[in-house]
Design a protein around this motif. Structure first.
Motif, PDB file in Angstrom:
ATOM      1  N   LYS A  79      30.735  -8.189  -2.421  1.00 13.46           N
ATOM      2  CA  LYS A  79      31.279  -9.383  -1.759  1.00 13.46           C
ATOM      3  C   LYS A  79      30.187 -10.334  -1.297  1.00 13.46           C
ATOM      4  O   LYS A  79      30.445 -11.517  -1.076  1.00 13.46           O
ATOM      5  N   VAL A  80      29.002  -9.800  -1.115  1.00 11.75           N
ATOM      6  CA  VAL A  80      27.841 -10.615  -0.737  1.00 11.75           C
ATOM      7  C   VAL A  80      26.807 -10.453  -1.845  1.00 11.75           C
ATOM      8  O   VAL A  80      26.231  -9.377  -1.996  1.00 11.75           O
TER       9      VAL A  80
ATOM     10  N   ILE B 156      32.043  -4.987   9.661  1.00 13.82           N
ATOM     11  CA  ILE B 156      30.619  -5.291   9.550  1.00 13.82           C
ATOM     12  C   ILE B 156      30.128  -5.036   8.126  1.00 13.82           C
ATOM     13  O   ILE B 156      29.359  -5.821   7.577  1.00 13.82           O
ATOM     14  N   MET B 157      30.584  -3.940   7.550  1.00 13.00           N
ATOM     15  CA  MET B 157      30.244  -3.661   6.155  1.00 13.00           C
ATOM     16  C   MET B 157      30.864  -4.717   5.242  1.00 13.00           C
ATOM     17  O   MET B 157      31.927  -5.260   5.521  1.00 13.00           O
ATOM     18  N   TYR B 158      30.179  -4.986   4.140  1.00 13.26           N
ATOM     19  CA  TYR B 158      30.615  -5.947   3.133  1.00 13.26           C
ATOM     20  C   TYR B 158      30.715  -7.356   3.702  1.00 13.26           C
ATOM     21  O   TYR B 158      31.570  -8.144   3.297  1.00 13.26           O
ATOM     22  N   THR B 159      29.864  -7.662   4.667  1.00 19.46           N
ATOM     23  CA  THR B 159      29.803  -9.002   5.240  1.00 19.46           C
ATOM     24  C   THR B 159      28.354  -9.465   5.264  1.00 19.46           C
ATOM     25  O   THR B 159      27.419  -8.656   5.177  1.00 19.46           O
ATOM     26  N   ARG B 160      28.155 -10.773   5.421  1.00 18.11           N
ATOM     27  CA  ARG B 160      26.801 -11.308   5.491  1.00 18.11           C
ATOM     28  C   ARG B 160      26.038 -10.814   6.717  1.00 18.11           C
ATOM     29  O   ARG B 160      24.855 -10.492   6.603  1.00 18.11           O
TER      30      ARG B 160
ATOM     31  N   VAL C 181      22.403  -8.875   6.671  1.00 19.02           N
ATOM     32  CA  VAL C 181      21.249  -9.374   7.419  1.00 19.02           C
ATOM     33  C   VAL C 181      20.704  -8.291   8.350  1.00 19.02           C
ATOM     34  O   VAL C 181      19.485  -8.114   8.473  1.00 19.02           O
ATOM     35  N   ILE C 182      21.592  -7.548   9.007  1.00 19.86           N
ATOM     36  CA  ILE C 182      21.152  -6.483   9.911  1.00 19.86           C
ATOM     37  C   ILE C 182      20.292  -5.463   9.162  1.00 19.86           C
ATOM     38  O   ILE C 182      19.206  -5.075   9.622  1.00 19.86           O
TER      39      ILE C 182
END
Length: 285
Positions: free
Chosen positions: A232-233, A146-150, A154-155
């Motif tokens: 990364k995002v 979940i970390m380092y993701t879009r 958003v969360i």
């Protein structure tokens, strides 16, 4: 008889001062965008247009697209989650229930953005609260990334935007006259029908306005995508930071800032047109 000065003039002075300061700052940024970058130095060179030519690279298009998509997703999910809370705040029959909801809704505003972002890092991490709980329940074996993701960004952004969204929606809902809902109920409409066919349309201007506000606000987000995204995002503010404070390429950072401002103003203009068209259509119904 002497003519009295309008009473509202003193109230305009702070707004004029802020506008002048903002205009001066933007002029300085605009000026920097036409200056040459000198590698290894914070000093700038002479006039050049190379900074604008450098924009024509796919990476910057993708960053701008990511900024739009993340801002839109944040505004959408914040709206979906905030509307029921705002409705309950306005329509709660007991004062203590309303007070509790208001306190819970605005409490996040009293904590800094960095503090909330670090808290989400503890929740969304590989060994965070979510993954640990799911593993303990036997629902998953490995950690969910979940970390380092879009989605993770958003969360965190949704939780950051919800207090403002709730306040704006509660204001819009409080303007709805209960007589309209009572009239629909007297004509045989069910509570669900009253909500979807009367309450929602009457609060639609407030819904659109709050959506636009959160969308524009999210476009300038920096610390949350910087920490949750982990590089990364990237949103446009993160790229401006990398160019201006990591590479010390202040002229190109100025160009990116102007593009971000133009994109935000352009999107707000388009949404304003859509809002005005919807309000005209709603008025003819």
């Amino acid at each position: 008889m002497t003519q009295q000065r309008p009473f509202f003039i003193p109230f305009l002075v702070p707004a004029v001062l802020v506008a002048v300061i903002f205009a001066a700052a933007m002029f300085n940024v605009f000026q920097y965008s036409f200056l040459e970058f000198v590698p290894g130095s914070v000093e700038v060179g002479g006039f050049t247009l190379d900074n604008f030519a450098r924009i024509n690279r796919p990476i910057y298009y993708w960053v701008l697209l990511d900024t739009f998509l993340l801002s839109f997703a944040t505004a959408f999910f914040a709206l979906v989650l905030s509307y029921p809370i705002a409705f309950a705040v306005v329509r709660a029959e007991r004062n203590w229930v309303r007070s509790v909801l208001v306190v819970l809704a605005i409490t996040p505003l009293f904590t800094g953005e960095i503090v909330r972002t670090y808290s989400w890092m503890l929740v969304l991490g590989t060994d965070g609260v979510i993954n640990t709980t799911l593993k303990a329940l036997g629902l998953i074996e490995g950690s969910i990334p979940i970390m380092y993701t879009r989605p993770g960004v958003v969360i965190a952004l949704v939780q950051f935007a919800m207090p403002v969204m709730i306040i704006l929606l509660a204001t819009a809902i409080s303007q709805v006259k209960r007589d309209c809902e009572k009239a629909a109920a007297n004509l045989g409409a069910t509570p669900n029908t009253v909500f979807w066919r009367v309450t929602i349309p009457l609060t639609m201007p407030g819904i659109l306005s709050s959506f636009v506000v959160v969308f524009a606000w999210t476009m300038s987000a920096f610390s949350t995508p910087q920490l949750i995204g982990g590089g990364k995002v990237l949103m446009i503010s993160n790229v401006v930071y990398l160019q201006g404070f990591s590479s010390f390429n202040l002229p190109f950072a100025a160009v990116l800032s102007l593009i971000a401002l133009g994109a935000a103003l352009g999107s707000l203009g388009l949404m304003k047109l859509a809002t005005a068209r919807f309000e005209r259509k709603l008025a003819t119904v």
